[in-house]
Design an enzyme around this catalytic site. Structure first.
Site, mmCIF file in Angstrom:
data_model
loop_
_atom_site.group_PDB
_atom_site.id
_atom_site.type_symbol
_atom_site.label_atom_id
_atom_site.label_comp_id
_atom_site.label_asym_id
_atom_site.label_seq_id
_atom_site.Cartn_x
_atom_site.Cartn_y
_atom_site.Cartn_z
ATOM 1 N N ASP A 26 8.873 2.186 -0.797
ATOM 2 C CA ASP A 26 8.776 2.686 -2.170
ATOM 3 C C ASP A 26 10.149 2.953 -2.782
ATOM 4 O O ASP A 26 10.435 4.066 -3.242
ATOM 5 C CB ASP A 26 7.941 3.967 -2.217
ATOM 6 C CG ASP A 26 6.644 3.860 -1.434
ATOM 7 O OD1 ASP A 26 6.073 2.764 -1.407
ATOM 8 O OD2 ASP A 26 6.207 4.880 -0.870
ATOM 9 N N ASN B 242 -5.383 10.177 -8.709
ATOM 10 C CA ASN B 242 -4.548 10.628 -7.590
ATOM 11 C C ASN B 242 -3.125 10.868 -8.088
ATOM 12 O O ASN B 242 -2.485 9.949 -8.614
ATOM 13 C CB ASN B 242 -4.557 9.571 -6.483
ATOM 14 C CG ASN B 242 -4.032 10.112 -5.164
ATOM 15 O OD1 ASN B 242 -3.852 11.314 -4.986
ATOM 16 N ND2 ASN B 242 -3.793 9.218 -4.216
ATOM 17 N N PHE C 19 -5.368 4.145 -6.542
ATOM 18 C CA PHE C 19 -6.800 4.022 -6.265
ATOM 19 C C PHE C 19 -7.597 4.947 -7.203
ATOM 20 O O PHE C 19 -7.252 5.098 -8.364
ATOM 21 C CB PHE C 19 -7.089 4.295 -4.787
ATOM 22 C CG PHE C 19 -6.561 3.206 -3.878
ATOM 23 C CD1 PHE C 19 -7.420 2.382 -3.176
ATOM 24 C CD2 PHE C 19 -5.197 2.987 -3.728
ATOM 25 C CE1 PHE C 19 -6.947 1.378 -2.336
ATOM 26 C CE2 PHE C 19 -4.710 1.994 -2.897
ATOM 27 C CZ PHE C 19 -5.587 1.184 -2.208
ATOM 28 N N TRP C 20 -8.693 5.544 -6.742
ATOM 29 C CA TRP C 20 -9.540 6.429 -7.538
ATOM 30 C C TRP C 20 -9.773 5.860 -8.940
ATOM 31 O O TRP C 20 -10.168 4.722 -9.072
ATOM 32 C CB TRP C 20 -8.964 7.853 -7.565
ATOM 33 C CG TRP C 20 -9.390 8.634 -6.363
ATOM 34 C CD1 TRP C 20 -10.509 9.436 -6.242
ATOM 35 C CD2 TRP C 20 -8.764 8.621 -5.085
ATOM 36 N NE1 TRP C 20 -10.593 9.926 -4.954
ATOM 37 C CE2 TRP C 20 -9.551 9.450 -4.232
ATOM 38 C CE3 TRP C 20 -7.629 8.010 -4.560
ATOM 39 C CZ2 TRP C 20 -9.235 9.664 -2.899
ATOM 40 C CZ3 TRP C 20 -7.306 8.222 -3.238
ATOM 41 C CH2 TRP C 20 -8.102 9.039 -2.415
ATOM 42 N N GLU D 297 -2.020 0.745 -7.598
ATOM 43 C CA GLU D 297 -1.162 1.927 -7.538
ATOM 44 C C GLU D 297 0.246 1.579 -8.016
ATOM 45 O O GLU D 297 0.519 0.473 -8.470
ATOM 46 C CB GLU D 297 -1.116 2.490 -6.114
ATOM 47 C CG GLU D 297 -0.594 1.544 -5.066
ATOM 48 C CD GLU D 297 -0.705 2.123 -3.660
ATOM 49 O OE1 GLU D 297 -1.309 3.200 -3.484
ATOM 50 O OE2 GLU D 297 -0.193 1.487 -2.721
#
Length: 329
Positions: A39, A156, A177-178, A214
């Site tokens: 990341d 999230n 996600f979510w 994401e």
């Protein structure tokens, strides 16, 4: 004929320059991409490049040339106390930072989470300089910006990205996600939310059972906002399926559409980079610009090095308003 010869020669020079850059910085052929990261986001101050990545206390690297990276002290020697209260099983491994220079100081936004849950929160710290040898160097934490809670929020609170709109108003895009990728307005100092969490804007979703999307990253270029995102799955080594896609909009809040006209609210996204024979996955990108050249900064899982994730930096070309990278895999 002279024009043709000149044009051909110019193209050959540009191709040679591009190949030399890829060999020097990307290191596919020279194997100089030896920095293991996850990341990554990059920024430059006074000619020195700084890399911030997932790691204990937020990992930091510095470089004069984007090739040789020196590990610096983490942002936090001791993680802020609020993090342990927000996420009970948090041990100090901070995820997915974003760094921005805003109103005379550097802002770093960071994520804490329980893996696989939306028990998450994002915080922010500031510093006058990134130079650890400067007498002005000191990271000051300002605490929690936003938090997600299982059963209460359908999003999230990780993977923050800071962006300022044309009016100078600061925002955070984030999400994993979510319910997908979200956009939240910040107060003018960039340190806290300026709106209720029930009023956040949804930027993108996959419209699948897992909603595997994401790591948003938004830039503004040539009259458009470009929303980069990572599809599918990271963190699985050789089994990773990460890829970077993009959409664009004339408005920061969207809607964002890909090159085929599909909305990113309905799973759209034009492919920018994905894994290949050598790399099993490529994702969680940043986009930075130095000396008039844009770069895609991301990590990828190297099949030749036990599926571990390594830093990748690729120059971006823009064709018909869309980003293209020469993915040498």
């Amino acid at each position: 004929m002279l024009l043709l010869i000149f044009t051909t020669g110019q193209a050959q020079d540009e191709a040679a320059h591009r190949k030399a850059y890829l060999e020097r910085v990307v290191g596919v052929e020279t194997h100089k991409d030896t920095t293991r990261v996850h990341d990554p986001v990059m920024i430059r101050e006074n000619g020195k490049y700084y890399l911030f990545t997932t790691g204990w206390g937020i990992s930091v690297f510095s470089s004069d040339d984007q090739i040789t990276w020196k590990r610096e002290r983490p942002v936090f020697d001791e993680v802020p106390e609020w993090t342990r209260e927000a996420v009970e099983d948090f041990k100090g491994h901070i995820w997915a930072p974003d760094i921005a220079y805003y109103k005379g100081q550097y802002h770093i936004y960071y994520s804490i989470s329980s893996f696989g849950k939306n028990t998450s929160a994002m915080g922010v710290a500031t510093n006058k300089t990134l130079d650890p040898d400067s007498p002005d160097f000191e990271w000051v934490d300002h605490g929690k910006v936003i938090q997600s809670v299982p059963g209460e929020t359908d999003w999230n609170a990780i993977d923050a990205n800071f962006i300022v709109d044309e009016a100078g108003t600061p925002y955070l895009s984030f999400g994993s996600f979510w319910g997908g990728l979200m956009l939240a307005q910040l107060t003018p100092d960039g340190l806290s939310l300026a709106q209720e969490v029930d009023d956040l804007t949804v930027l993108a979703t996959r419209q699948t059972s897992t909603n595997a999307i994401e790591a948003p990253f938004i830039i503004q270029k040539d009259g458009f906002y470009y929303l980069f995102a990572s599809f599918d799955f990271c963190c699985r080594g050789a089994e990773s399926t990460y890829k970077v896609v993009v959409g664009r909009s004339e408005n920061l809040a969207g809607a964002y559409f890909d090159a085929d006209g599909q909305s990113m609210l309905e799973g759209g996204g034009t492919l920018v980079v994905e894994g290949g024979e050598r790399y099993a996955g490529a994702g969680h990108n940043a986009v930075v610009s130095f000396d008039g050249v844009d770069y895609l900064v991301f990590h990828a899982y190297d099949m030749e090095r036990d599926g571990n994730s390594y830093l990748r930096i690729l120059p971006i070309e823009w064709e018909n308003g869309w980003p293209k990278v020469e993915a040498v895999y």
